[in-house]
Scaffold this motif. Structure first.
Motif, short mmCIF file in Angstrom:
data_model
loop_
_atom_site.label_atom_id
_atom_site.label_comp_id
_atom_site.label_asym_id
_atom_site.label_seq_id
_atom_site.Cartn_x
_atom_site.Cartn_y
_atom_site.Cartn_z
N MET A 8 73.34 37.10 50.30
CA MET A 8 73.04 37.83 51.51
C MET A 8 74.26 38.63 51.93
O MET A 8 75.39 38.18 51.76
N ASN A 9 74.01 39.82 52.47
CA ASN A 9 75.15 40.59 52.98
C ASN A 9 75.46 40.15 54.41
O ASN A 9 74.69 39.46 55.04
N SER A 10 76.60 40.58 54.93
CA SER A 10 77.03 40.10 56.24
C SER A 10 76.13 40.59 57.35
O SER A 10 75.92 39.88 58.32
N GLU A 48 74.54 38.32 60.10
CA GLU A 48 74.73 38.62 61.51
C GLU A 48 73.39 38.78 62.22
O GLU A 48 73.19 38.26 63.30
N ASN A 49 72.47 39.49 61.61
CA ASN A 49 71.16 39.69 62.22
C ASN A 49 70.44 38.37 62.41
O ASN A 49 69.85 38.11 63.45
N ASN A 50 70.48 37.51 61.41
CA ASN A 50 69.80 36.24 61.54
C ASN A 50 70.52 35.30 62.49
O ASN A 50 69.89 34.50 63.15
N THR A 51 71.83 35.41 62.60
CA THR A 51 72.56 34.63 63.59
C THR A 51 72.13 35.06 64.98
O THR A 51 71.88 34.24 65.85
N PHE A 52 71.98 36.36 65.18
CA PHE A 52 71.51 36.88 66.46
C PHE A 52 70.14 36.31 66.78
O PHE A 52 69.90 35.85 67.89
N ILE A 53 69.24 36.32 65.82
CA ILE A 53 67.90 35.76 66.04
C ILE A 53 68.01 34.28 66.37
O ILE A 53 67.39 33.79 67.31
N THR A 54 68.79 33.55 65.62
CA THR A 54 68.94 32.13 65.84
C THR A 54 69.41 31.86 67.27
O THR A 54 68.90 30.98 67.94
N GLN A 55 70.37 32.63 67.74
CA GLN A 55 70.86 32.43 69.09
C GLN A 55 69.77 32.73 70.12
O GLN A 55 69.64 32.03 71.10
N LYS A 56 68.96 33.73 69.87
CA LYS A 56 67.93 34.11 70.84
C LYS A 56 66.78 33.12 70.88
O LYS A 56 66.14 32.98 71.91
N GLU A 82 60.81 39.51 68.98
CA GLU A 82 62.23 39.55 68.65
C GLU A 82 62.44 39.39 67.15
O GLU A 82 63.24 40.12 66.54
N ILE A 83 61.74 38.44 66.56
CA ILE A 83 61.86 38.22 65.12
C ILE A 83 61.38 39.45 64.36
O ILE A 83 62.03 39.90 63.41
N ILE A 84 60.27 40.01 64.77
CA ILE A 84 59.72 41.19 64.10
C ILE A 84 60.72 42.35 64.18
O ILE A 84 61.00 43.01 63.18
N ALA A 85 61.25 42.61 65.35
CA ALA A 85 62.20 43.72 65.52
C ALA A 85 63.45 43.51 64.68
O ALA A 85 63.91 44.44 64.00
N GLN A 86 63.98 42.32 64.70
CA GLN A 86 65.20 42.05 63.96
C GLN A 86 64.97 42.11 62.45
O GLN A 86 65.77 42.68 61.72
N THR A 87 63.87 41.52 61.98
CA THR A 87 63.62 41.54 60.54
C THR A 87 63.27 42.94 60.06
O THR A 87 63.61 43.31 58.94
N LYS A 88 62.61 43.70 60.90
CA LYS A 88 62.31 45.09 60.54
C LYS A 88 63.61 45.89 60.41
O LYS A 88 63.79 46.64 59.45
N ALA A 89 64.50 45.71 61.36
CA ALA A 89 65.78 46.42 61.33
C ALA A 89 66.62 46.05 60.11
O ALA A 89 67.34 46.89 59.57
N SER A 90 66.53 44.80 59.68
CA SER A 90 67.35 44.34 58.56
C SER A 90 66.62 44.39 57.22
O SER A 90 67.21 44.10 56.20
#
Length: 148
Positions: A2-4, A8-16, A33-41
């Motif tokens: 995995m790249n950083s 970072e994106n998944n850490t953000f999701i985990t925190q939220k 939130e999960i959809i937006a973050q996974t779409k962005a990444s």
């Protein structure tokens, strides 16, 4: 590997999503939130989350329209059911151990050789065959599970 930004994106999701959901609106918000973050990444974990959101909205609409025998119980089931998914998602993305079924489903999200339907089926099978049975048992502790 995995790249950083993925981490970072998944850490953000985990925190939220670290808090327990209180109602179906919270479930939908977390899924968004999960959809937006996974779409962005570009993370394929978003495929199941998008399908799950559609089903959750349908359940919410059914509860609001009094389509269920016991809307409050269905609400509790939906929350308990969703929390199992969120817990697995959070645990996996934190690098901790989750159930073997969810680990398999999430691991395959890295496989770009699978079709969207294959990704969906991995998530649906895990959530229905594992999480739904456990959530139903938890919700039915004080009543007959057959009425559920």
């Amino acid at each position: 590997m995995m790249n950083s930004s993925y981490i970072e994106n998944n850490t953000f999701i985990t925190q939220k999503i670290n808090m327990a959901v209180r109602d179906i609106a919270d479930v939908i918000e977390r899924l968004n939130e999960i959809i937006a973050q996974t779409k962005a990444s570009g993370n394929r974990m978003g495929y199941f989350a998008a399908l799950y959101k559609r089903m959750t909205v349908a359940v919410q609409n059914g509860i609001n329209a009094n389509l269920f025998e016991d809307g409050q119980r269905m609400n509790r089931l939906d929350i308990c059911f969703a929390q199992r998914y969120f817990d697995a998602y959070e645990t996996y993305n934190a690098g901790s151990s989750c159930s073997t079924a969810w680990k398999c489903a999430f691991d395959y999200c890295r496989d770009d050789g699978l079709t969207v339907i294959q990704h969906l089926i991995l998530g649906v099978n895990t959530h229905i065959n594992l999480d739904l049975a456990i959530a139903a048992a938890e919700i039915s502790k004080d009543s007959n599970i057959d009425t559920l």
